[in-house]
Write a protein that holds these residues in place. Structure first.
Motif, short mmCIF file in Angstrom:
data_model
loop_
_atom_site.label_atom_id
_atom_site.label_comp_id
_atom_site.label_asym_id
_atom_site.label_seq_id
_atom_site.Cartn_x
_atom_site.Cartn_y
_atom_site.Cartn_z
N GLN A 52 -21.10 11.41 21.75
CA GLN A 52 -21.80 12.38 22.55
C GLN A 52 -21.69 13.77 21.94
O GLN A 52 -20.61 14.21 21.59
CB GLN A 52 -21.22 12.42 23.97
CG GLN A 52 -21.40 11.12 24.72
CD GLN A 52 -22.85 10.83 25.00
OE1 GLN A 52 -23.65 11.72 25.18
NE2 GLN A 52 -23.21 9.58 25.02
N ARG B 17 -21.30 17.65 21.60
CA ARG B 17 -20.51 18.64 22.33
C ARG B 17 -20.86 20.04 21.85
O ARG B 17 -21.34 20.22 20.75
CB ARG B 17 -19.00 18.41 22.12
CG ARG B 17 -18.56 17.03 22.58
CD ARG B 17 -18.58 16.91 24.08
NE ARG B 17 -18.14 15.60 24.49
CZ ARG B 17 -18.01 15.22 25.73
NH1 ARG B 17 -18.30 16.04 26.71
NH2 ARG B 17 -17.60 14.02 26.03
N MET C 265 -20.72 17.49 16.56
CA MET C 265 -19.96 16.31 17.00
C MET C 265 -19.41 15.60 15.78
O MET C 265 -20.05 15.56 14.73
CB MET C 265 -20.84 15.36 17.80
CG MET C 265 -21.89 14.64 16.99
SD MET C 265 -22.82 13.46 17.98
CE MET C 265 -24.36 14.33 18.07
N LEU D 290 -19.76 14.72 31.93
CA LEU D 290 -19.47 16.01 31.32
C LEU D 290 -19.95 17.15 32.21
O LEU D 290 -19.24 18.13 32.45
CB LEU D 290 -20.13 16.09 29.94
CG LEU D 290 -20.08 17.46 29.25
CD1 LEU D 290 -18.65 17.90 29.01
CD2 LEU D 290 -20.86 17.42 27.94
N GLU E 8 -12.15 15.48 29.80
CA GLU E 8 -13.56 15.13 29.89
C GLU E 8 -14.43 16.30 29.48
O GLU E 8 -15.49 16.13 28.85
CB GLU E 8 -13.90 14.71 31.33
CG GLU E 8 -15.29 14.13 31.50
CD GLU E 8 -15.44 12.78 30.82
OE1 GLU E 8 -16.52 12.54 30.26
OE2 GLU E 8 -14.49 11.99 30.84
N GLY F 76 -14.00 16.44 25.50
CA GLY F 76 -14.53 15.28 24.80
C GLY F 76 -13.44 14.48 24.12
O GLY F 76 -12.52 15.07 23.54
#
Length: 325
Positions: free
Chosen positions: A2, A4, A136, A228, A304, A307
């Motif tokens: 995911q 970030r 990421m 998130l 969370e 990440g």
């Protein structure tokens, strides 16, 4: 995997807490501006190179700005690390096969120590991606080409679905004009609900955002974007209107658990990630029973926000495990 939020002082920019919808809007705006500039000049758009060598001096233009139009894959390598040079050969071959769906940027770690440190690279080879200015980690070390292709497929899908970024197809042998974009598909109910949650968060309606994210998670408990967003909204609501001086003064008492929780929230929003994690790990060590569970759960919530792949989260999880077990 995911995306970030990215900061050049670290892989994740906690202070910004940008929603994915904001990043997507910025990406669309940047593309529109470049298209308008090209039309105004009466020039046809030229195809971008598929592989570039990035430096600290060119990072802003070649990576951050370019990432609003196409996913940028950054490969950190070193001449002394033969494995990293072999990986670059594989990535260059895949860049040609993907025909512009991503751009490969290679960075020599010895010539670019600042980039090496700012990305938190633990060793080479190490591969990251940047989408709409957000970074990421993809993977570290060597990997079979088919597994790398799977990761790139996920990256391209995330770029299109979350940020609306679709790199134009480019013929490696001869530059070709980009294809006309495909007509937009209708948004799904989940995407509409997520968009409403993002809008509520952006407008400062934290209560509405929290409820909207919870509604998404009620139907789709594994939705990482909603998790998130919920963690971000709840963090912002907890620190809203807080008297920082009073919180810090109360936190001087190490046994005051609510004060330690409040101070950790302020640490995180201020970008002091290790301080926030260290404070709560120490509080877990000093507490027991329901208080320990409360602190442990808050620490997991803050994980969370950052990440799971962030090295600071990995280190804090290890420290928490030592305390608990």
């Amino acid at each position: 995997m995911q995306p970030r939020n990215m900061s050049m002082s670290g892989v994740v920019d906690l202070a910004a807490l940008k929603a994915a919808s904001e990043a997507k809007a910025k990406a669309e705006q940047a593309r529109a501006q470049r298209q308008d500039a090209g039309a105004g000049a009466g020039q046809a758009a030229e195809a971008s190179p598929l592989v570039i060598e990035v430096t600290e001096a060119t990072f802003e233009t070649d990576v951050l700005q370019r990432s609003s139009e196409v996913p940028v894959v950054i490969s950190f390598w070193a001449d002394q690390a033969e494995q990293s040079k072999q990986l670059n050969t594989v990535l260059e071959r895949l860049a040609e096969q993907y025909r512009g769906r991503f751009v490969l940027a290679t960075a020599d770690v010895y010539a670019n120590q600042l980039l090496f440190q700012q990305f938190g690279v633990q060793g080479v080879p190490a591969v990251f991606a940047v989408l709409a200015g957000q970074a990421m980690p993809l993977f570290q070390g060597a990997a079979p080409e088919d597994q790398i292709a799977e990761v790139l497929d996920q990256l391209v899908a995330v770029a299109e679905q979350r940020f609306g970024i679709v790199g134009p197809e480019i013929d490696p042998e001869a530059a070709a004009p980009p294809r006309a974009p495909a007509p937009p598909r209708p948004a799904t109910p989940q995407e509409i609900a997520l968009s409403a949650a993002h809008e509520a968060l952006d407008s400062g309606d934290l209560g509405g955002a929290i409820q909207a994210y919870k509604n998404v998670l009620a139907d789709e408990p594994a939705n990482a974007e909603a998790k998130l967003g919920l963690a971000q909204a709840e963090l912002l609501r907890r620190v809203q209107g807080a008297d920082a001086a009073a919180v810090r003064a109360a936190a001087a008492a190490p046994d005051d658990v609510p004060a330690q929780l409040a101070a950790a929230d302020l640490d995180l929003v201020g970008g002091h990630v290790e301080d926030a994690f260290g404070r709560l790990v120490d509080t877990v060590r000093r507490t027991a029973g329901e208080q320990r569970d409360e602190v442990r759960l808050r620490l997991l919530e803050l994980f969370e926000v950052i990440g799971p792949d962030d090295p600071r989260v990995v280190a804090a999880r290890t420290a928490l495990a030592r305390v608990l077990f």
